[in-house]
Scaffold this active site. Structure first.
Site, PDB file in Angstrom:
ATOM      1  N   THR A  17       0.854  -1.183   0.000  1.00  0.00           N
ATOM      2  CA  THR A  17       0.000   0.000   0.000  1.00  0.00           C
ATOM      3  C   THR A  17       0.895   1.240   0.000  1.00  0.00           C
ATOM      4  OG1 THR A  17      -1.872   1.120   1.026  1.00  0.00           O
ATOM      5  CG2 THR A  17      -0.383  -0.058   2.520  1.00  0.00           C
ATOM      6  N   GLU A  18       0.486   2.220  -0.806  1.00  0.00           N
ATOM      7  CA  GLU A  18       1.365   3.347  -1.140  1.00  0.00           C
ATOM      8  C   GLU A  18       1.877   4.114   0.059  1.00  0.00           C
ATOM      9  OE1 GLU A  18      -1.516   2.382  -2.614  1.00  0.00           O
ATOM     10  OE2 GLU A  18      -2.069   3.950  -4.039  1.00  0.00           O
ATOM     11  N   ASN A  19       1.090   4.149   1.129  1.00  0.00           N
ATOM     12  CA  ASN A  19       1.507   4.950   2.275  1.00  0.00           C
ATOM     13  C   ASN A  19       2.651   4.321   3.064  1.00  0.00           C
ATOM     14  OD1 ASN A  19      -0.749   3.162   2.838  1.00  0.00           O
ATOM     15  ND2 ASN A  19      -0.710   3.928   4.922  1.00  0.00           N
ATOM     16  N   SER A  67       8.381   3.839  -0.803  1.00  0.00           N
ATOM     17  CA  SER A  67       7.163   3.168  -1.248  1.00  0.00           C
ATOM     18  C   SER A  67       6.950   3.386  -2.748  1.00  0.00           C
ATOM     19  CB  SER A  67       5.966   3.703  -0.465  1.00  0.00           C
ATOM     20  OG  SER A  67       4.798   3.014  -0.835  1.00  0.00           O
TER      21      SER A  67
END
Lengths: 224, 239, 224, 239
Positions: free
Chosen positions: A49-51, A91
């Site tokens: 997940t990007e975060n 990320s």
């Protein structure tokens, strides 16, 4: 219409069947997140997940959320063994650097050359882009899951996108409520369709020519 | 998901002739000496991999590690920032005899080019080397009145690195300053092979303490009590 | 010659007096490393080394080295409380990003416009550059410590460098065995000189005009 | 060397009118809510800092944090990737009334531009946004047959971030996914102010576990048991 289109869960199930064991996968916010539920037995994908989390699992029980532990959709998540945390630049290094095996996103429109429009439908309102533009140029394989047509029945698979683009020539496979369509050489190539829909019916719901380059398989999914 | 490999020999078996190979470490700190020596052994037995391009900050010291690779004749080219150092005769002799190529890159630019490759950034601008002979032939640009040189990403076919803890998903930690180039190289190679002092199950490393997430690592091989290259160099060890 | 030039230790001592409390400092390999020994009482500088350590201390006792804990010169070091480790890209982010307060380097030549040559004296032999080219364009203040002249008596402070450049217009202060010279507006500006050397003598050993824009202080250092 | 500050009020006292301000966090995760609220209190009392440009992934939710800053009228411009979300009325209203500017940046580009500022890289190339309206007016370049957009670094006057452990040298760790933009913003601002749940002496954080080295941090203020923005949003709290 003698066919029943797939539910979102069934579209997600079909997309999940193409995710290989050990794949690193990013699922777009919303509908695509559902794909994680349908990992085939015996295969283990690692979700990004990007975060800044790799290896997250399902949502925690209500009431036991830790709001420092969320995904890009700001939903609470849990961790699987082997998870890791990293900052946003690392990320997106994973994303942009081609380290993800597959990204599965939603779409407003997909063009036959692989262009994707999924972030904005017009010039009104508050625009928001998030990580979609990075994901479409990063993951080794970019797939879309979507209803085959819009709510008012217009084709989502089109010759040329009319909505603002998310990325150019980036999508290679589309899982719809009626079919599985690959994008190859600037063309839509039909791989699977519901057995109950005719080629003519499907073409009528598609905004660009559907090509075939071999047998078209039945799009067959379980009750979900 | 199990990236562990049980033997050093297997772990480097795919490294092919002509491969571009990143080797982690800075001097003896964080140098994957067992992986390097296994590769040399393979070359001596089979003649392969030959014509390798090696990317490292230095060009080896003494008679072990990268110096031994060079001495063995398997290295076609070095990409590094500081080949000149004490006990660097292996490289010096080949270089002065025109038997090895050298691409000299400022140290920070080397690090950033590797990171850029890992991050999908094909080019970036740096003030480093502007106006020097190391910028010759490179595009330059002015931003806000200052001059910068355009540098390109630097990718590799393989990276061999040394970690401290590794788990079966490929997550890594490093020991002290042994970190150096290792995490960057993991990002920038098609295939990354890590030797670790302790191989643990997934979940054996605190997720907040992972330095290299497993997505950047392909194979992990355990080498308990690894040798320290600097001690080998100082004691005159020969591989 | 009625003057005694400073020893390297004395040059290093003088340079150390200009390092402020709390400064982040990178010292070049070799002679500049000596500056760390002469931190004034009551001031605490934090030393950075390019290979990825902030906050290192003196060398360990012989025999107790840990060779995973070294500096950019590949010498064994120890850590002070508050130290940290990071990878090479983060380390040079500190350098290139202007986070270091001062870098102190050696030199073959320094030109009156601030150009520095310190990595190579000709086109023969094995070239090696290391982190010098990054440091000269990164630290907020780039200073040089050096003998005032070469071993064979030629000026190191020159109108134009003849050796290959490390960086353009980057040096702002030079601590030599005879003087402290600032570089301002493309000129050498003399700030301090040994009391026993005359202006004429000093100018004769300098390859470009030494300017003054105020009183020239005595360069006064302790016995070391 | 003691970067600790004893009160929140003092810690944000230098943030001036027109400041460009990076605010760490992603949603409520890693959001320095106490620092933000202290800044709002100052604005309400003194009218300053006004005309602030805020850099964050989002544009605030509910009636706390960045949303409360916007509502209070101290924000001139948002630079973010995703201002549209549930409970983002504070931004929406101002935006639709043309009372706030918006620079929309893809999320990965936002992260990389901030990192570039911290790393002294004035510009870099990314495939992200090529061929889209977010690339209009930006230079493009082809590398190895692929198209890329040139993006510039993004700097700030101040960054306010949230850490877990902090020591007096400014070294920081983060809690879980609260890391997100925080370490990048520490690098990219002239002055970085960190609130931490536990302030310890230098040496109180294992050097191998430091995420943000102290060189990137100017002031550290301890906020024991900080509030979690997401819970404030969900319970309808108003600041």
């Amino acid at each position: 219409m003698t066919y029943t289109k797939l539910t979102n869960a069934q579209i997600a199930w079909r997309a999940a069947q193409d995710i290989e064991d050990g794949a690193y996968v990013n699922l777009g916010i919303g509908f695509p997140e559902m794909v994680a539920k349908f990992q085939p037995e015996g295969r283990e994908a690692v979700f990004h997940t990007e975060n800044g989390v790799l290896g997250f699992g399902q949502a925690p029980a209500e009431g036991s959320e830790d709001w420092d532990l969320i995904n890009a959709g700001k939903k609470a998540i849990t961790l699987k063994p082997g998870a890791s945390f990293f900052h946003h630049a690392d990320s997106f290094a994973m994303v942009r650097g081609g380290h993800l095996d597959v990204a599965i996103l939603g779409a407003y429109q997909i063009a036959q050359n692989g262009d994707l429009a999924n972030w904005r439908v017009g010039s009104k309102g508050v625009p928001a882009v998030g990580g979609a533009m990075d994901l479409v140029h990063g993951a080794k394989r970019v797939a879309v899951i979507t209803d085959h047509v819009t709510k008012d029945g217009k084709p989502k698979l089109v010759e040329t996108c009319t909505f603002p683009l998310t990325g150019v020539g980036c999508v290679t496979r589309v899982y719809t409520s009626l079919a599985v369509v690959d994008i190859e050489g600037g063309k839509f190539v039909l791989r699977e369709k519901l057995s109950d829909i005719s080629m003519d019916e499907l073409q009528a719901l598609t905004g660009a020519t559907l090509h075939t380059d071999g047998p078209v398989a039945d799009l067959s999914v379980p009750e979900l | 998901m199990d990236k562990s490999i049980s033997t050093l020999t297997e772990s480097v078996a795919d490294i092919h002739d002509g491969a571009v190979l990143m080797i982690g470490g800075f001097g003896g700190s964080g140098s994957p000496i067992e992986l390097i020596h296994t590769l040399i052994d393979r070359f001596r037995e089979t003649g392969s991999p030959k014509d390798v391009t090696v990317i490292n900050n230095n060009a080896g010291n003494g008679f072990v590690g990268i110096a031994a690779m060079i001495k063995a004749g398997m290295v076609k080219k070095m990409i590094c920032s500081f080949p000149r150092s004490s006990n660097a005769e292996a490289f010096n002799e080949k270089f002065l005899a025109d038997e090895i190529e050298l691409e000299l890159v400022p140290q920070g630019t080397l690090a950033e080019r590797i990171r850029a490759a890992g991050a999908g950034i094909p080019a970036f601008y740096t003030p480093t080397s502007f106006g020097t002979e190391l910028a010759i032939g490179k595009p330059t640009e002015e931003f806000d009145g200052k001059h910068y040189v355009q540098e390109r990403w630097l990718k590799a076919d393989f990276a061999i690195v040394k970690g401290q803890l590794g788990d079966k998903h490929g997550n890594l930690t490093y020991r002290l300053a042994g970190r150096n180039f290792n995490p960057l190289m993991c990002m920038a190679a098609d295939v990354t092979i890590a030797q670790v002092s302790d191989l643990v199950e997934a979940g054996g490393i605190d997720p907040e303490q992972v330095i290299t997430p497993g997505i950047f690592v392909d194979h992990v091989v355990e080498v308990k009590s690894p040798q320290q290259e600097e001690i080998l160099v100082r004691t005159g060890a020969v591989h």
